[in-house]
Design an enzyme around this catalytic site. Structure first.
Site, PDB file in Angstrom:
ATOM      1  CG  HIS A   1      -4.590   8.605  31.552  1.00 62.51           C
ATOM      2  ND1 HIS A   1      -4.131   8.328  32.815  1.00 62.51           N
ATOM      3  CD2 HIS A   1      -5.426   9.680  31.680  1.00 62.51           C
ATOM      4  CE1 HIS A   1      -4.635   9.194  33.668  1.00 62.51           C
ATOM      5  NE2 HIS A   1      -5.433  10.026  33.013  1.00 62.51           N
TER       6      HIS A   1
ATOM      7  CB  SER B   1      -7.258  10.569  35.951  1.00 64.27           C
ATOM      8  OG  SER B   1      -6.191  11.392  35.523  1.00 64.27           O
ATOM      9  CG  LEU B   2      -8.258  15.893  39.409  1.00 59.26           C
ATOM     10  CD1 LEU B   2      -7.022  16.299  40.214  1.00 59.26           C
ATOM     11  CD2 LEU B   2      -8.818  17.095  38.640  1.00 59.26           C
TER      12      LEU B   2
ATOM     13  CG  ASP C   1      -1.587   6.226  32.284  1.00 61.06           C
ATOM     14  OD1 ASP C   1      -1.267   7.251  31.659  1.00 61.06           O
ATOM     15  OD2 ASP C   1      -2.571   6.158  33.036  1.00 61.06           O
TER      16      ASP C   1
END
Length: 280
Positions: free
Chosen positions: A242, A94-95, A215
């Site tokens: 996710h 993710s980030l 997601d």
């Protein structure tokens, strides 16, 4: 771009295993234990794993100044170097994916490969809408509603539909009470700063993009954008929302380990056509 000195204090971290270096980059509002805990033992069985927590998460105190992408990428790399792991692949979730990408372009002498799961180069308007709502709920202090929102958008529909009401209620209460204090700063970073689109063409190490195909937060559009722009990138699909560490941790771990085990061969063929892997 040459390496720069890390910010102080350094990031708290987990260090496990032996073998080639593997640096972990977690997601916003997550942490190493939350995002990689279910697969950490498997990764450490083949790699020296360094898992730093971002400021305000897990083992790292909150930052006194706003986070910046460059400084966070540098601090991540510094955490590995401080553990005498001088070269390493990075697994970004993710980030953690744009953090890993920026680390690779700022420290090309150290990064040997990338595995980017549920990743993105820059949040589009739909993603920003969700992230700003997440941030607004956090600022309001309505943690129960925030837990409901992140669960609704984080898990896939099949996973949510399979949960009994009692188990869901228990999970929502746990989520509401375990939100890291640094989440707000991490969301500010995501919303206001993250844009690594110009970095992508400069990635020269073997790269695997793992698309979480159900997601609803970071949609497959973002995953494909990474795969299309990073030279020679491989692309894999994992049938989860996710949160692959919740829904399909074994399959996720297998994809990471399978790719990392072939990194030397991929290095020699990095300029060639990427291949496609699937886990369902």
């Amino acid at each position: 771009m040459p390496s720069t000195a890390p910010p102080s204090p350094s990031l708290g971290r987990i260090v496990r295993g032996t073998g080639p270096g593997l640096l972990l980059a977690h997601g916003a509002g997550g942490g190493i234990d939350a995002n990689f805990g279910p697969i950490l033992a498997g990764l450490a069985a083949r790699h020296t794993v360094v898992g730093p927590d971002y400021p305000g998460t897990g083992r790292t105190p909150r930052a006194e100044t706003p986070l910046t992408l460059d400084a966070l990428a540098d601090a991540l790399v510094a955490a590995a170097v401080e553990e005498n792991v001088d070269t390493f692949a990075i697994a970004g979730y993710s980030l953690g994916s744009p953090v890993a990408i920026r680390a690779a372009t700022r420290h090309p002498d150290r990064v040997t490969g990338l595995v980017l799961t549920a990743g993105f180069a820059h949040p589009d308007p739909r993603f920003l809408l969700a992230a700003r709502l997440w941030r607004d709920l956090l600022r309001s202090g309505d943690l129960e509603r925030l837990a409901a929102f992140v669960s609704l958008i984080g898990l896939s529909a099949p996973a949510l539909e399979a949960i009994g009401q009692d188990d869901l209620d228990t999970a929502l209460k746990a989520t509401a009470t375990t939100i890291p204090p640094g989440t707000l700063g991490q969301l500010d970073l995501l919303i206001d700063q993250v844009d690594v689109r110009e970095d992508l063409a400069a990635i020269t190490v073997p790269t695997l993009i793992i698309s979480t195909t159900f997601d609803q937060l970071v949609t497959p559009y973002h995953h494909r954008q990474l795969a299309d722009a990073i030279p020679g990138a491989e692309y894999a699909e994992l049938g989860t929302g996710h949160l692959p560490f919740v829904e399909r941790p074994e399959e996720w771990s297998a994809l990471l380990l399978d790719f990392l085990g072939t990194v030397p061969a991929v290095t020699r063929a990095c300029g060639g056509q990427g291949s496609h892997r699937t886990a369902w």
